[in-house]
Write a protein that holds these residues in place. Structure first.
Motif, PDB file in Angstrom:
ATOM      1  N   UNK A 178       0.884  -0.943   0.232  1.00 10.85           N
ATOM      2  CA  UNK A 178       0.052  -0.014   0.123  1.00 10.85           C
ATOM      3  C   UNK A 178       0.373   1.567  -0.011  1.00 10.85           C
ATOM      4  N   UNK A 179       0.314   2.241  -0.804  1.00 13.29           N
ATOM      5  CA  UNK A 179       1.289   3.455  -1.101  1.00 13.29           C
ATOM      6  C   UNK A 179       0.704   4.858  -0.420  1.00 13.29           C
ATOM      7  N   UNK A 180       0.667   5.335   0.755  1.00 12.73           N
ATOM      8  CA  UNK A 180       0.366   6.281   2.170  1.00 12.73           C
ATOM      9  C   UNK A 180       0.278   7.412   1.716  1.00 12.73           C
ATOM     10  N   UNK A 181       1.737   7.454   0.912  1.00  7.02           N
ATOM     11  CA  UNK A 181       2.144   8.791   0.651  1.00  7.02           C
ATOM     12  C   UNK A 181       2.580   9.578  -0.452  1.00  7.02           C
ATOM     13  N   UNK A 182       1.868   9.540  -1.272  1.00  4.87           N
ATOM     14  CA  UNK A 182       2.028   8.905  -2.883  1.00  4.87           C
ATOM     15  C   UNK A 182       2.771  10.716  -3.241  1.00  4.87           C
ATOM     16  N   UNK A 183       3.156  10.260  -4.850  1.00  6.18           N
ATOM     17  CA  UNK A 183       3.780  11.513  -5.373  1.00  6.18           C
ATOM     18  C   UNK A 183       4.407  11.548  -6.688  1.00  6.18           C
ATOM     19  N   UNK A 184       3.241  13.175  -6.924  1.00  7.77           N
ATOM     20  CA  UNK A 184       2.602  13.029  -8.086  1.00  7.77           C
ATOM     21  C   UNK A 184       4.172  12.937  -9.219  1.00  7.77           C
ATOM     22  N   UNK A 185       4.523  12.505 -10.551  1.00  9.20           N
ATOM     23  CA  UNK A 185       5.526  12.462 -11.663  1.00  9.20           C
ATOM     24  C   UNK A 185       5.593  13.725 -12.326  1.00  9.20           C
ATOM     25  N   UNK A 186       6.118  15.054 -12.175  1.00  8.89           N
ATOM     26  CA  UNK A 186       5.592  16.032 -12.301  1.00  8.89           C
ATOM     27  C   UNK A 186       5.615  16.014 -14.176  1.00  8.89           C
ATOM     28  N   UNK A 187       4.418  16.935 -14.814  1.00  5.99           N
ATOM     29  CA  UNK A 187       4.220  16.317 -16.106  1.00  5.99           C
ATOM     30  C   UNK A 187       3.633  15.788 -16.821  1.00  5.99           C
ATOM     31  N   UNK A 188       3.398  14.262 -16.151  1.00  5.01           N
ATOM     32  CA  UNK A 188       2.701  13.142 -16.323  1.00  5.01           C
ATOM     33  C   UNK A 188       1.478  13.068 -15.622  1.00  5.01           C
ATOM     34  N   UNK A 189       0.732  12.728 -16.190  1.00  8.11           N
ATOM     35  CA  UNK A 189      -0.702  12.578 -15.575  1.00  8.11           C
ATOM     36  C   UNK A 189      -0.845  11.293 -14.715  1.00  8.11           C
ATOM     37  N   UNK A 190       0.605  10.685 -13.754  1.00  3.68           N
ATOM     38  CA  UNK A 190       0.363   9.747 -13.222  1.00  3.68           C
ATOM     39  C   UNK A 190       1.393   9.938 -11.660  1.00  3.68           C
ATOM     40  N   UNK A 191       1.090   9.505 -10.500  1.00  6.04           N
ATOM     41  CA  UNK A 191       2.061   9.420  -9.603  1.00  6.04           C
ATOM     42  C   UNK A 191       2.980   7.766  -9.852  1.00  6.04           C
TER      43      UNK A 191
END
Length: 545
Positions: free
Chosen positions: A485-498
């Motif tokens: 499980x991921x409790x603190x996700x992180x956006x990939x800048x400039x992409x539509x996914x984390x």
């Protein structure tokens, strides 16, 4: 097995190869020498592996003498190290062949290097939070299009800007290593980033002594000239029929693989070059695991660890310098390889090419690597798979075939029982290699219970390594995939996914690739990671019969 003459050159010795060769019905070394293979390989003859491999080999044999050309990098490297002396936290963002060699170099020589070869958001966050103002990020990718490395580039660029740096100031914190003409070279030019162009005439897994191995190592404080000197001293042996360590090791690998011992247990003997097994694992698996054949490397914790010996296993120990007369390896070792690190790299590359010739496969292609990547891209575009667990046991969701036992230890035991007499189990963990490190203890626990080879790989790192063997090698593998499980996700800048979504898509994409081949896949998802890992280890310990 280690009794008898060793093949020695430039301080590197291979013990035990002749005994392995004698165990074959006919001498593999004699057959190779009769075809003049040692001298032909030293001369970069692309016809050694047959007409089907010739075109690829013509542009992939640069590793034989790249240590000569790499000397041209030394003045640039010295200047770069001096210019970036204030940036003493070196982060290497690269996958597979772009990261494994420098990781070994830094570890063996005791230099600090942070290797970022993951999409786990927790591990990426931890790297971004570590001494950012003193960080230089080495972005390494031969193709220049590696999704993980591009994601790391975006994350660090944004982090530098968020820290108040201008774009010009942020650019100083990057160094790019790539092949000439790659998309990453163009991106680096747009960013205003220093670029070190690598020798393109070889695949990534053979690039240890090119800019891919040398740039991050030099920035980490390694005297990289010594590595080139080691390889240069050994290179004079490559064309010989005797006292050629690369030939001896290749003969042992090939003779064993063609006489029922196609599993190679790689164990450090404790005399230095710790971690070399992880690099050799990729080299062997990706170079030989195709067309339904291959050598399965198993990195074990010690020469006497579970799975280090057994039916069908060739045990190879490796280490650094030994005192005169010292016995290499342990009592159970079949082959022992000892010597300087730079010589190790060239020896194992040459040996792998020799073993591939014995097996009759092209050591330079990787025809099945892209399948999981394509599945990942499709899942990112279409959205995640909707899956329902078979059952939940504490902090572990179990995704198992119908009819599986309803408890964690039982479902693991069923997976092991299905290995049969010729199967192997690959444990792949899409977790944080630092924070969740304890999950690697599954390998020896399950190997002891199974009595069959058990490998362990971190995802997505292994996709650029043993992933080729899983899909292209003998189809006898079973797979235990561990996600969390991921409790603190992180956006990939400039992409539509984390990062978490990318990680999940990579795990699901690999499951699809394996299931499409009819291979058994058991997925265990940890709803709480620390608790789930402890629960998994307990269950694995109870599977022993």
């Amino acid at each position: 097995m280690l009794a008898g003459p060793a093949d020695v050159a430039a301080g590197l010795a291979v013990h035990g190869a002749d005994a392995v060769d004698r165990s074959a019905p006919a001498s593999v070394r004699a057959a190779l020498v009769a075809r003049d293979v040692p001298a032909r390989l030293a001369a970069k003859d692309p016809t050694i592996w047959g007409p089907g491999a010739e075109a690829e080999a013509k542009v992939r044999l640069g590793w034989v003498d790249t240590h000569h050309r790499s000397r041209e990098l030394l003045p640039q490297l010295a200047e770069l190290v001096e210019e970036l002396a204030d940036l003493d936290h070196v982060v290497l963002a690269g996958m597979g062949g772009s990261s494994l060699a420098p990781e070994v170099i830094a570890r063996a020589l005791g230099r600090p290097l942070t290797v970022l070869d993951t999409t786990d958001p927790g591990q990426v966050r931890a790297a971004l939070a570590d001494r950012l103002d003193r960080t230089v990020v080495v972005l390494s990718s031969k193709s220049g299009s590696t999704v993980e490395t591009d994601s790391h580039r975006r994350a660090y660029w944004q982090a530098f800007l968020n820290a108040g740096m201008t774009e010009a100031e942020a650019a100083r914190h990057f160094v790019v290593v790539t092949d000439p003409g790659s998309p990453l070279e163009a991106t680096a030019a747009e960013m205003g980033v220093v670029t070190m162009v690598a020798d393109p005439d070889m695949g990534g897994r053979y690039s240890a002594l090119t800019a891919f191995g040398l740039v991050p190592s030099a920035l980490a404080g390694v005297a990289v000239t010594d590595l080139l000197d080691d390889a240069d001293a050994l290179s004079g042996s490559l064309g010989r029929d005797r006292d050629n360590p690369g030939l001896a090791l290749g003969v042992a690998l090939g003779a064993a693989a063609t006489t029922g011992r196609d599993v190679v247990a790689l164990a450090s003997d404790g005399t230095g070059v710790d971690g070399l097994g992880d690099w050799a694992e990729q080299l062997l698996a990706e170079s030989t695991g195709k067309a339904g054949v291959g050598i399965l490397p198993v990195v074990v914790e010690s020469p006497d660890a579970p799975g280090a010996t057994g039916p069908g296993v060739l045990t190879v120990s490796y280490g650094g310098a030994l005192a005169p007369g010292a016995a290499p390896g342990a009592g159970t070792t079949d082959v022992a390889v000892n010597g300087p690190l730079g010589a190790h790299f060239l020896t194992w590359e040459y040996a792998t090419a020799i073993a591939a010739a014995v097996l009759g496969v092209d050591p330079f292609d990787q025809p099945n690597v892209t399948e999981s990547k394509e599945n990942t891209a499709r899942l990112l575009a279409d959205g995640p798979l909707v899956e329902t667990p078979s059952f939940t046991d504490g902090a572990v969701e179990v995704y198992a075939p119908a009819g599986a036992p309803g408890d964690l230890a039982g479902v693991l035991r069923r997976l092991l029982d299905g290995l049969g007499d010729d199967g192997y189990l690959a444990v792949t963990a899409y977790l944080d290699r630092r924070a969740d490190a304890a999950v690697a203890e599954l390998r020896p626990l399950l190997a002891r219970a199974a009595g069959r080879p058990v490998t362990f790989g971190w995802g997505p790192r292994f996709l650029h390594s043993t992933g080729q063997y899983h899909k292209g090698g003998p189809q006898v593998g079973s797979y235990l995939q561990v996600t969390g499980a991921v409790t603190d996700d992180l956006q990939v800048p400039g992409r539509p996914y984390t990062f978490g979504e990318l990680q999940a898509a990579q795990a699901a994409g690999d499951r699809q690739a394996l299931a499409g081949r009819g291979r058994p896949v058991l997925r265990l998802h940890l709803t709480e990671r620390a608790t789930g890992v402890a629960q998994l280890l307990d269950a694995a310990g109870r599977t022993r019969t």
